[in-house]
Design a protein around this motif. Structure first.
Motif, mmCIF file in Angstrom:
data_model
loop_
_atom_site.group_PDB
_atom_site.id
_atom_site.type_symbol
_atom_site.label_atom_id
_atom_site.label_comp_id
_atom_site.label_asym_id
_atom_site.label_seq_id
_atom_site.Cartn_x
_atom_site.Cartn_y
_atom_site.Cartn_z
ATOM 1 N N GLN A 75 0.832 -1.208 0.000
ATOM 2 C CA GLN A 75 0.000 0.000 0.000
ATOM 3 C C GLN A 75 0.868 1.260 0.000
ATOM 4 O O GLN A 75 2.058 1.194 0.323
ATOM 5 N N PHE A 76 0.258 2.372 -0.321
ATOM 6 C CA PHE A 76 0.929 3.667 -0.196
ATOM 7 C C PHE A 76 0.491 4.325 1.102
ATOM 8 O O PHE A 76 -0.661 4.186 1.511
ATOM 9 N N SER A 77 1.442 5.020 1.777
ATOM 10 C CA SER A 77 1.121 5.756 3.007
ATOM 11 C C SER A 77 1.663 7.167 2.872
ATOM 12 O O SER A 77 2.542 7.433 2.052
ATOM 13 N N GLU A 78 1.172 8.041 3.713
ATOM 14 C CA GLU A 78 1.647 9.426 3.709
ATOM 15 C C GLU A 78 2.976 9.572 4.428
ATOM 16 O O GLU A 78 3.714 10.520 4.214
ATOM 17 N N ARG A 79 3.298 8.619 5.327
ATOM 18 C CA ARG A 79 4.520 8.780 6.112
ATOM 19 C C ARG A 79 5.344 7.500 6.080
ATOM 20 O O ARG A 79 4.818 6.408 5.853
ATOM 21 N N ARG A 80 6.643 7.700 6.338
ATOM 22 C CA ARG A 80 7.570 6.573 6.441
ATOM 23 C C ARG A 80 7.592 6.150 7.906
ATOM 24 O O ARG A 80 7.954 6.933 8.781
ATOM 25 N N ARG A 81 7.218 4.929 8.184
ATOM 26 C CA ARG A 81 7.165 4.482 9.586
ATOM 27 C C ARG A 81 8.533 4.119 10.156
ATOM 28 O O ARG A 81 8.834 4.396 11.304
ATOM 29 N N PHE A 82 9.367 3.429 9.338
ATOM 30 C CA PHE A 82 10.606 2.858 9.869
ATOM 31 C C PHE A 82 11.808 3.744 9.540
ATOM 32 O O PHE A 82 12.884 3.235 9.219
ATOM 33 N N LYS A 83 11.626 5.054 9.604
ATOM 34 C CA LYS A 83 12.682 5.949 9.092
ATOM 35 C C LYS A 83 13.997 5.834 9.853
ATOM 36 O O LYS A 83 15.035 6.221 9.348
ATOM 37 N N LEU A 84 13.958 5.292 11.068
ATOM 38 C CA LEU A 84 15.193 5.156 11.849
ATOM 39 C C LEU A 84 16.004 3.922 11.481
ATOM 40 O O LEU A 84 17.128 3.771 11.935
ATOM 41 N N TRP A 85 15.433 3.018 10.703
ATOM 42 C CA TRP A 85 16.078 1.718 10.504
ATOM 43 C C TRP A 85 16.207 1.319 9.030
ATOM 44 O O TRP A 85 15.202 1.209 8.342
ATOM 45 N N SER A 86 17.438 1.038 8.593
ATOM 46 C CA SER A 86 17.594 0.456 7.255
ATOM 47 C C SER A 86 17.046 -0.972 7.287
ATOM 48 O O SER A 86 16.545 -1.466 6.279
ATOM 49 N N MET A 87 17.109 -1.632 8.426
ATOM 50 C CA MET A 87 16.379 -2.880 8.645
ATOM 51 C C MET A 87 16.471 -3.241 10.131
ATOM 52 O O MET A 87 17.472 -3.766 10.609
ATOM 53 N N ALA A 88 15.421 -2.909 10.874
ATOM 54 C CA ALA A 88 15.370 -3.293 12.288
ATOM 55 C C ALA A 88 15.202 -4.805 12.360
ATOM 56 O O ALA A 88 14.624 -5.410 11.451
ATOM 57 N N PHE A 89 15.706 -5.406 13.408
ATOM 58 C CA PHE A 89 15.516 -6.849 13.563
ATOM 59 C C PHE A 89 14.837 -7.144 14.890
ATOM 60 O O PHE A 89 15.262 -6.650 15.937
ATOM 61 N N VAL A 90 13.783 -7.930 14.819
ATOM 62 C CA VAL A 90 13.081 -8.376 16.025
ATOM 63 C C VAL A 90 13.179 -9.889 16.056
ATOM 64 O O VAL A 90 12.618 -10.576 15.202
ATOM 65 N N GLY A 91 13.950 -10.399 17.002
ATOM 66 C CA GLY A 91 14.232 -11.834 17.032
ATOM 67 C C GLY A 91 13.234 -12.605 17.862
ATOM 68 O O GLY A 91 12.301 -12.059 18.455
ATOM 69 N N ASP A 92 13.458 -13.904 17.890
ATOM 70 C CA ASP A 92 12.569 -14.836 18.563
ATOM 71 C C ASP A 92 12.864 -14.828 20.055
ATOM 72 O O ASP A 92 13.828 -15.420 20.495
ATOM 73 N N ASN A 93 12.092 -14.135 20.865
ATOM 74 C CA ASN A 93 12.289 -14.264 22.307
ATOM 75 C C ASN A 93 10.942 -14.237 23.029
ATOM 76 O O ASN A 93 9.940 -13.785 22.497
ATOM 77 N N GLU A 94 10.961 -14.758 24.227
ATOM 78 C CA GLU A 94 9.715 -14.978 24.983
ATOM 79 C C GLU A 94 8.911 -13.687 25.133
ATOM 80 O O GLU A 94 7.707 -13.673 24.922
ATOM 81 N N ALA A 95 9.604 -12.610 25.516
ATOM 82 C CA ALA A 95 8.906 -11.354 25.794
ATOM 83 C C ALA A 95 8.131 -10.888 24.562
ATOM 84 O O ALA A 95 6.962 -10.476 24.657
ATOM 85 N N LEU A 96 8.774 -10.963 23.409
ATOM 86 C CA LEU A 96 8.097 -10.502 22.195
ATOM 87 C C LEU A 96 7.013 -11.484 21.779
ATOM 88 O O LEU A 96 5.928 -11.090 21.366
#
Ligand code: FAD
Length: 145
Positions: free
Chosen positions: A85-106
């Protein structure tokens, strides 16, 4: 300027003993961050229970070119677009690629989330917003700034 976002899910290729190849994920991330920064593509990569979910955002042609390379990559399979989709704003502007790994809390936060609905095609904005929330909570972010 309109920002194009694409989210897909896939199954990670496992090691011969069926365990997760963490070195493979490190290598994917290092290369992705370098390449994405050059073309101003940003996003987040989630990895949980052998499955990738990745959000890519930026110029439409750059995002589609990146996705086309990713889709053909033998390090994963069952690649399926969940939203584009197209959006008006860039959400992940701080990250060239954030990583969210496999952990219990998440993982515990997934139960009532759009990710838990993956098989049922969640709405694009809800999924993107949830991925942004996760990206903000993780340490391994490789921030651009
Ligand atoms: P080349 O580097 O020339 O490689 C040629 C072929 O070999 C390609 O098909 C490539 O996919 C494959 N390949 C490369 N390295 C390996 C390896 N170690 N083992 C097996 N096959 C390999 N790229 C981005 O630019 N941005 C991203 O955000 C991004 N995210 C990714 C997320 C996931 C889950 C995966 C699996 C890959 C991701 N990639 C990303 C990598 C992408 O798939 C391409 O490998 C990369 O962009 C280089 O493309 P290339 O055509 O220049 O391939």
């Amino acid at each position: 300027m309109s920002i194009y976002s694409l989210v897909y899910s896939s199954r990670a290729q496992l090691k011969p003993d069926r365990s997760t190849d963490l070195a493979m994920i490190d290598e994917i991330l290092a290369n992705a961050r370098q390449r994405n920064a050059k073309v101003n593509v940003t996003g987040a990569l989630l990895f949980t229970e052998g499955r990738f979910v990745q959000a890519l955002e930026g110029d439409r042609n750059e995002v589609r070119a990146t996705y086309d390379r990713i889709e053909a990559d033998p390090r994963h399979s069952n690649v399926e677009i969940l939203s584009s989709q197209f959006s008006e704003r860039r959400r992940f502007k701080l990250w060239s690629m954030a990583f969210v790994g496999d952990n219990e809390a998440l993982r515990s936060r997934f139960d009532d989330s759009p990710l838990a609905q993956l098989g049922r095609k969640p709405a694009g904005d809800a999924l993107l917003d949830f991925m942004l929330e996760l990206a903000r909570c993780t340490d391994d972010t490789a921030q651009i700034h």
